[in-house]
Design an enzyme around this catalytic site. Structure first.
Site, PDB file in Angstrom:
ATOM      1  N   THR A 131     -27.403   8.065  -5.408  1.00  0.00           N
ATOM      2  CA  THR A 131     -28.802   8.434  -5.614  1.00  0.00           C
ATOM      3  C   THR A 131     -29.512   7.339  -6.398  1.00  0.00           C
ATOM      4  O   THR A 131     -29.029   6.914  -7.444  1.00  0.00           O
ATOM      5  CB  THR A 131     -28.887   9.772  -6.360  1.00  0.00           C
ATOM      6  OG1 THR A 131     -28.379  10.798  -5.501  1.00  0.00           O
ATOM      7  CG2 THR A 131     -30.305  10.106  -6.762  1.00  0.00           C
ATOM      8  N   HIS A 178     -21.707  16.234   2.336  1.00  0.00           N
ATOM      9  CA  HIS A 178     -21.361  16.152   0.912  1.00  0.00           C
ATOM     10  C   HIS A 178     -20.817  17.500   0.459  1.00  0.00           C
ATOM     11  O   HIS A 178     -21.567  18.432   0.166  1.00  0.00           O
ATOM     12  CB  HIS A 178     -22.605  15.768   0.115  1.00  0.00           C
ATOM     13  CG  HIS A 178     -22.328  15.340  -1.292  1.00  0.00           C
ATOM     14  ND1 HIS A 178     -21.113  15.499  -1.912  1.00  0.00           N
ATOM     15  CD2 HIS A 178     -23.137  14.736  -2.222  1.00  0.00           C
ATOM     16  CE1 HIS A 178     -21.169  15.021  -3.144  1.00  0.00           C
ATOM     17  NE2 HIS A 178     -22.389  14.551  -3.356  1.00  0.00           N
ATOM     18  N   ASN A 229     -18.252  17.458  -5.835  1.00  0.00           N
ATOM     19  CA  ASN A 229     -19.012  17.326  -7.087  1.00  0.00           C
ATOM     20  C   ASN A 229     -19.831  18.550  -7.479  1.00  0.00           C
ATOM     21  O   ASN A 229     -20.873  18.435  -8.120  1.00  0.00           O
ATOM     22  CB  ASN A 229     -19.919  16.097  -7.033  1.00  0.00           C
ATOM     23  CG  ASN A 229     -19.137  14.811  -6.918  1.00  0.00           C
ATOM     24  OD1 ASN A 229     -17.902  14.817  -7.010  1.00  0.00           O
ATOM     25  ND2 ASN A 229     -19.821  13.708  -6.690  1.00  0.00           N
ATOM     26  N   TYR A 241     -21.546  20.754  -5.653  1.00  0.00           N
ATOM     27  CA  TYR A 241     -22.707  21.156  -4.874  1.00  0.00           C
ATOM     28  C   TYR A 241     -22.321  22.307  -3.934  1.00  0.00           C
ATOM     29  O   TYR A 241     -21.237  22.867  -4.034  1.00  0.00           O
ATOM     30  CB  TYR A 241     -23.311  19.944  -4.168  1.00  0.00           C
ATOM     31  CG  TYR A 241     -23.746  18.889  -5.167  1.00  0.00           C
ATOM     32  CD1 TYR A 241     -24.703  19.190  -6.137  1.00  0.00           C
ATOM     33  CD2 TYR A 241     -23.155  17.625  -5.195  1.00  0.00           C
ATOM     34  CE1 TYR A 241     -25.071  18.257  -7.096  1.00  0.00           C
ATOM     35  CE2 TYR A 241     -23.522  16.684  -6.152  1.00  0.00           C
ATOM     36  CZ  TYR A 241     -24.480  17.011  -7.099  1.00  0.00           C
ATOM     37  OH  TYR A 241     -24.842  16.086  -8.055  1.00  0.00           O
ATOM     38  N   ASN A 294     -20.245  19.226 -12.771  1.00  0.00           N
ATOM     39  CA  ASN A 294     -21.289  20.225 -12.533  1.00  0.00           C
ATOM     40  C   ASN A 294     -20.789  21.646 -12.796  1.00  0.00           C
ATOM     41  O   ASN A 294     -21.077  22.588 -12.051  1.00  0.00           O
ATOM     42  CB  ASN A 294     -21.870  20.090 -11.120  1.00  0.00           C
ATOM     43  CG  ASN A 294     -22.864  18.942 -11.025  1.00  0.00           C
ATOM     44  OD1 ASN A 294     -23.522  18.600 -12.003  1.00  0.00           O
ATOM     45  ND2 ASN A 294     -22.976  18.352  -9.846  1.00  0.00           N
TER      46      ASN A 294
END
Length: 386
Positions: free
Chosen positions: A26, A181, A184, A186, A242
Site C-alpha cells: 500500500t 489477499h 494479515n 483481513y 490485526n
C-alpha cells in the site's frame, strides 16, 4: 544452488524472466475517487524488472475500504486508471497481477458507505489494531478499527459475486492475473480462523471446509474469469497481525486450502512472514521466521503450483538460500523495492541498496519517496540525487 535469475513458468502459462516477485505494498498515491493514475503507472513501470509484480491491495467495493487512498477496481474510472499501469508495465516487458481484498472488520465507519459499521465475520472488534482514516479532527491518521456488524449468510454469498465483477474489471484493465489477499487479519483470514469464526452457518468455523468456503467460492470466480494458472492466493499462516487470535487449527486449514487450490489449478500460494502485532501498517515489523519447514514440506506435497516466500529478504544470498531448500519457487521483496526501482539489477550485480524514508511510505506528496529514486549507475558511481 538455484539462480534467482533463472526463468520460471508460472501456472503453465506465464514465462517469468526471473524468480523475483515485487510484493504488494500500500502506497496511498491514488487520485480522488481512489483512482489509479499516471504517477502510479510510472512507479510500477520503473519496477518491471521483477519477474512478477503484484500490485497493491485494491478494494473490491466501497465496503472493503480500510485505509484511505487505497485504489479500487469497481468503477469505470478506476479500471481505466489501472489500464495506464498495466500498459506501462507491459511496455517495459513486465508481468503484473492485481491483489484484490476486502478488509472486513479492519475498517472504520468514517470510510464506510453511509457511515455504516465495518463488515465482520462476527461482532468481535479488532481491539488492538489501527486503520489509516480520518480522525475526529478530519485529519488522516492511524485510528482504532471500528466495531463491526456480523455479515448475514446471504451477504457473504453476494460478496463472492462482487469479487467476480472485480475480477472481470481487472481482466479488462489488462492484468495478467489476480492475487486474492487472504492474509494479515483481513476478511478471508477472519473467516479461516477457528477461534474468531464462531458462526453457525455454512461459512462457520466448525470445519476447515466451512472456514475456507468463502475463500474458495471467490477463487472459483477468479479461475472462471482468468482461467487456471493466473490466480494466486496470499496467506499468513500462524500470523497474529490485526488482532488475530492464535489458532490451533491453522495447519489443518492451511493443508485443506492447499489441496483445494491445487484442484482448482491456482498458479501459486504466496506465504508471508508473520507480522509483529504492532498497531498499524507504518510500525509493523516482520518476524525473522517463515512457516516451519516441516509444515511447508506438507504444503509442498499437497499443492502442485508455485510457492512464493515473502518477508525479510534483502539480498540475493538470502533469496537463493531459500530457493535452495526446494520448498519454494519464487521470492517476494517488499520494502527494498520502495527505494530501489531497479532492485533486480542491483541484486544481479551486487550493487548497494538505497534506503527509503519511512515518512514517505503513506503520503500525498506525489513523487517524493515514490518515483524519484534513481537507478544505480552501472559504472559504480554514487547513486544520483533524487
Amino acid at each position: 544452488m538455484i539462480n534467482l535469475f533463472d526463468q520460471h513458468v508460472l501456472g503453465g502459462t506465464l514465462s517469468l524472466k526471473n524468480r523475483i516477485v515485487m510484493a504488494p505494498m500500500t502506497r496511498t498515491r491514488t487520485s480522488d475517487g481512489d483512482i489509479p493514475n499516471s504517477l502510479m503507472a510510472t512507479y510500477y513501470g520503473q519496477r518491471a524488472g521483477a519477474g512478477l509484480i503484484v500490485a497493491e491491495a485494491t478494494d473490491v467495493a466501497p465496503s472493503s475500504k480500510g485505509y484511505a487512498m487505497t485504489p479500487g477496481i469497481y468503477t469505470e474510472a478506476q479500471r481505466q486508471g489501472w489500464r495506464l499501469v498495466t500498459d506501462e508495465v507491459h511496455r517495459r516487458g513486465g508481468t503484473i497481477f492485481l491483489q484484490i481484498w476486502h478488509v472486513g472488520r479492519m475498517a472504520h465507519q468514517s470510510m464506510m458507505p453511509n457511515g455504516e459499521a465495518p463488515w465482520g465475520v462476527t461482532e468481535e472488534r479488532a481491539q488492538h489494531s489501527d486503520v489509516f482514516a480520518h480522525g475526529p479532527d478530519g485529519k488522516l491518521s492511524f485510528i482504532r478499527a471500528g466495531a463491526p456488524r456480523r455479515l448475514e449468510t446471504e451477504e457473504v454469498s453476494a460478496l463472492a459475486g462482487t469479487f467476480a465483477q472485480a475480477f472481470a474489471n481487472a481482466r479488462h484493465a489488462g492484468f495478467d492475473g489476480v492475487e486474492i489477499h487472504a492474509a494479515n487479519g483481513y476478511l478471508f483470514d477472519q473467516f479461516m480462523n477457528s477461534i474468531l469464526n464462531t458462526r453457525g452457518d455454512r461459512y462457520g468455523g466448525g470445519s476447515a471446509e466451512d472456514r475456507a468456503r468463502f475463500l474458495l467460492e471467490v477463487v472459483d470466480a477468479a479461475v472462471r474469469e482468468f482461467g487456471p494458472g493466473r490466480v494466486g492466493v496470499r496467506l499468513a499462516p500462524f500470523g497474529t497481525f490485526n488482532s488475530m487470535p492464535a489458532d490451533p487449527k491453522t495447519e489443518e486449514t492451511l493443508l485443506y486450502v492447499a489441496g483445494e487450490l491445487g484442484r482448482r489449478g491456482a498458479a501459486y500460494m504466496h506465504l508471508v512472514y508473520e507480522l509483529m502485532p504492532s498497531g498499524n501498517m507504518e510500525s509493523a515489523e516482520f518476524r525473522q521466521q517463515h512457516v516451519d519447514h516441516a509444515v511447508l514440506a506438507r504444503v509442498r506435497a499437497t499443492f502442485p503450483g508455485a510457492i512464493i516466500w515473502c518477508g525479510g529478504f534483502s539480498s540475493r544470498a538470502s533469496a537463493e538460500a531459500a530457493l535452495d531448500t526446494k520448498l519454494v519457487d519464487l521470492i517476494a521483496f517488499g520494502r527494498p523495492y520502495i527505494g530501489n526501482p531497479d532492485l533486480a539489477e542491483r541484486l544481479k550485480h551486487g550493487w548497494p541498496l538505497a534506503d527509503a524514508d519511512r515518512a514517505t511510505y503513506y503520503t500525498r506528496r506525489g513523487e517524493a519517496g515514490y518515483t524519484d529514486f534513481a537507478p544505480y549507475p552501472a559504472d559504480g558511481a554514487e547513486r544520483a540525487a533524487a
